[in-house]
Design a protein around this motif. Structure first.
Motif, PDB file in Angstrom:
ATOM      1  N   TYR A  46      30.391  21.818  -3.017  1.00 51.20           N
ATOM      2  CA  TYR A  46      30.906  21.068  -4.234  1.00 51.20           C
ATOM      3  C   TYR A  46      31.720  20.176  -4.197  1.00 51.20           C
ATOM      4  O   TYR A  46      32.214  19.227  -4.978  1.00 51.20           O
ATOM      5  N   SER A  47      32.476  19.992  -3.054  1.00 49.37           N
ATOM      6  CA  SER A  47      33.592  19.134  -2.475  1.00 49.37           C
ATOM      7  C   SER A  47      32.998  17.477  -2.638  1.00 49.37           C
ATOM      8  O   SER A  47      33.574  16.807  -3.259  1.00 49.37           O
ATOM      9  N   LEU A  48      31.946  17.548  -2.282  1.00 49.11           N
ATOM     10  CA  LEU A  48      31.404  15.966  -2.208  1.00 49.11           C
ATOM     11  C   LEU A  48      31.053  15.543  -3.656  1.00 49.11           C
ATOM     12  O   LEU A  48      31.275  14.312  -4.157  1.00 49.11           O
ATOM     13  N   ALA A  49      30.461  16.545  -4.571  1.00 49.58           N
ATOM     14  CA  ALA A  49      30.245  16.315  -5.858  1.00 49.58           C
ATOM     15  C   ALA A  49      31.367  15.719  -6.653  1.00 49.58           C
ATOM     16  O   ALA A  49      31.348  14.904  -7.532  1.00 49.58           O
ATOM     17  N   ILE A  50      32.384  16.615  -6.339  1.00 48.39           N
ATOM     18  CA  ILE A  50      33.832  16.206  -7.131  1.00 48.39           C
ATOM     19  C   ILE A  50      34.382  15.013  -6.605  1.00 48.39           C
ATOM     20  O   ILE A  50      34.739  14.029  -7.327  1.00 48.39           O
ATOM     21  N   ILE A  51      34.285  14.418  -5.313  1.00 48.57           N
ATOM     22  CA  ILE A  51      34.878  13.316  -4.788  1.00 48.57           C
ATOM     23  C   ILE A  51      34.029  12.140  -5.189  1.00 48.57           C
ATOM     24  O   ILE A  51      34.565  11.082  -5.800  1.00 48.57           O
ATOM     25  N   VAL A  52      32.753  12.379  -5.430  1.00 48.17           N
ATOM     26  CA  VAL A  52      31.852  11.049  -5.690  1.00 48.17           C
ATOM     27  C   VAL A  52      32.281  11.035  -7.500  1.00 48.17           C
ATOM     28  O   VAL A  52      32.056   9.972  -8.054  1.00 48.17           O
TER      29      VAL A  52
END
Length: 211
Positions: A68-74
């Protein structure tokens, strides 16, 4: 080192406090402009700032879960750009007010990453705390439905006049329903994987609140 251990204990205490503050919902909040900041918002942000500050100072490796880190950043990047472009159509005050939701999302996203770092090996402690809070939150909702099924008297404070609906301490059936869905999903998944009756009982109780 004792200093590192102490810091981790402080972070764990902040995590549990943040999760427990969910019980307070919208009852404990601080007015901010035309909106308000909840106790959960404050504690989540404080937890994230404390953890990342001490991790950077002590040069600790920070784990960013790929799930989920990438989703949060995007999402943050897209929302931030949208907020900046909004200045062309709205006043700075309106944009600042709207950006509070983005700040809240960032605080909660950072909080999730902190939990993943602290409970990297075993997340049982955080899971049990969350489920306990879910049980209390559900109980508050049932008591509220029985004792205060008509919330029309809260309209003078800016709340919607909900009637015969479970709102729990969130005073909003939609947000309360979102939390109940989280509690139900987690307890159901734990029952399916661990086969413990307690998880099924909790899932059933929370599902009753959803209905």
């Amino acid at each position: 080192p004792s200093g590192l251990t102490t810091n981790m204990e402080i972070v764990k205490l902040l995590i549990i406090s943040t999760l427990a503050s969910i019980i307070c919902g919208q009852i404990l909040r601080v007015p901010f402009g035309s909106g308000a900041v909840t106790l959960t918002d404050i504690l989540a942000l404080l937890t994230a700032i404390f953890y990342f500050a001490q991790a950077i100072y002590k040069k600790q490796k920070i784990y960013f879960p790929k799930s989920y880190s990438l989703a949060i950043i995007v999402f943050v990047l897209l929302a931030s750009s949208s907020t900046i472009f909004a200045l062309n159509s709205y006043s700075a005050a309106d944009v600042l007010r709207a950006s509070l939701f983005l700040i809240r999302f960032c605080a909660l996203g950072a909080f999730a990453i902190v939990v993943s770092n602290i409970y990297k090996k075993s997340q049982d402690g955080a899971i049990y705390a969350f489920l306990t809070i879910g049980a209390i939150f559900g109980l508050i909702g049932i008591v509220q439905l029985v004792a205060f099924s008509d919330l029309s008297f809260l309209t003078i404070y800016g709340w919607d006049p909900h009637q015969r609906r479970i709102v729990s301490s969130f005073l909003d059936p939609n947000f309360a329903g979102f939390m109940y869905t989280l509690f139900f999903s987690l307890s159901t998944a734990l029952f399916l994987f661990r086969k413990k009756l307690a998880y099924l009982v909790l899932a059933g109780a929370v599902f009753t609140c959803i209905l």
